[in-house]
Design a protein around this motif. Sequence first.
Motif, short mmCIF file in Angstrom:
data_model
loop_
_atom_site.label_atom_id
_atom_site.label_comp_id
_atom_site.label_asym_id
_atom_site.label_seq_id
_atom_site.Cartn_x
_atom_site.Cartn_y
_atom_site.Cartn_z
N ARG A 1 -1.28 4.27 -1.32
CA ARG A 1 -2.68 4.06 -0.98
C ARG A 1 -2.78 3.68 0.49
NH1 ARG A 1 -3.58 1.68 -6.61
NH2 ARG A 1 -2.52 -0.21 -6.03
N SER A 2 -3.97 3.80 1.02
CA SER A 2 -4.22 3.30 2.37
C SER A 2 -4.26 1.78 2.31
CB SER A 2 -5.54 3.84 2.91
OG SER A 2 -6.62 3.29 2.17
N ALA B 1 0.84 -1.20 0.00
CA ALA B 1 0.00 0.00 0.00
C ALA B 1 0.87 1.25 0.00
CB ALA B 1 -0.94 -0.02 1.20
N GLU C 1 -10.67 -6.51 -6.02
CA GLU C 1 -11.37 -6.22 -7.27
C GLU C 1 -10.66 -6.84 -8.46
OE1 GLU C 1 -11.71 -1.97 -7.19
OE2 GLU C 1 -13.53 -2.04 -5.95
N GLN D 1 -6.65 -0.09 3.36
CA GLN D 1 -7.99 -0.45 2.89
C GLN D 1 -8.10 -0.32 1.37
OE1 GLN D 1 -11.24 1.55 4.83
NE2 GLN D 1 -12.63 1.15 3.13
N ALA D 2 -7.58 0.77 0.81
CA ALA D 2 -7.63 0.96 -0.64
C ALA D 2 -6.82 -0.10 -1.36
CB ALA D 2 -7.13 2.35 -1.00
N GLU D 3 -5.67 -0.47 -0.81
CA GLU D 3 -4.83 -1.49 -1.44
C GLU D 3 -5.54 -2.84 -1.46
OE1 GLU D 3 -1.60 -2.76 -3.57
OE2 GLU D 3 -2.08 -0.73 -2.96
N GLN E 1 -8.71 -3.33 -1.34
CA GLN E 1 -9.83 -3.21 -2.26
C GLN E 1 -9.37 -3.43 -3.71
OE1 GLN E 1 -12.00 0.45 -1.92
NE2 GLN E 1 -13.36 -0.02 -3.61
N VAL E 2 -8.26 -2.81 -4.08
CA VAL E 2 -7.72 -2.98 -5.44
C VAL E 2 -7.38 -4.44 -5.70
CG1 VAL E 2 -5.71 -2.45 -6.88
CG2 VAL E 2 -6.89 -0.62 -5.67
#
Length: 81
Positions: A26-27, A21, A37, A29-31, A33-34
């Motif tokens: 990225r945070s 991350a 997905e 959480q964002a990492e 999520q990526v």
Amino acid sequence: MAQILVRNLDEAVVEQLKKRAKLNRRSLQAEVQVILEAAARNQSEPLDMAGFLDKVQAIRSRTAERLQTDSAELVREDRER
């Protein structure tokens, strides 16, 4: 948007995710999520052995006209240098 909670992750896994991350700015959480997905897009259905072999055959058919060198031969040549 839906939410999920993942319990009991190994600390080493969490640390690796944090490093990734940070590298991607990225945070955590964002990492995650990526990653999720991308995994969902790439594996919309479980790949069984028949599906795997179909993909292997498709790749082989695309590269059939190319000259393929035996990897053992390349390793041998490299060791002899």
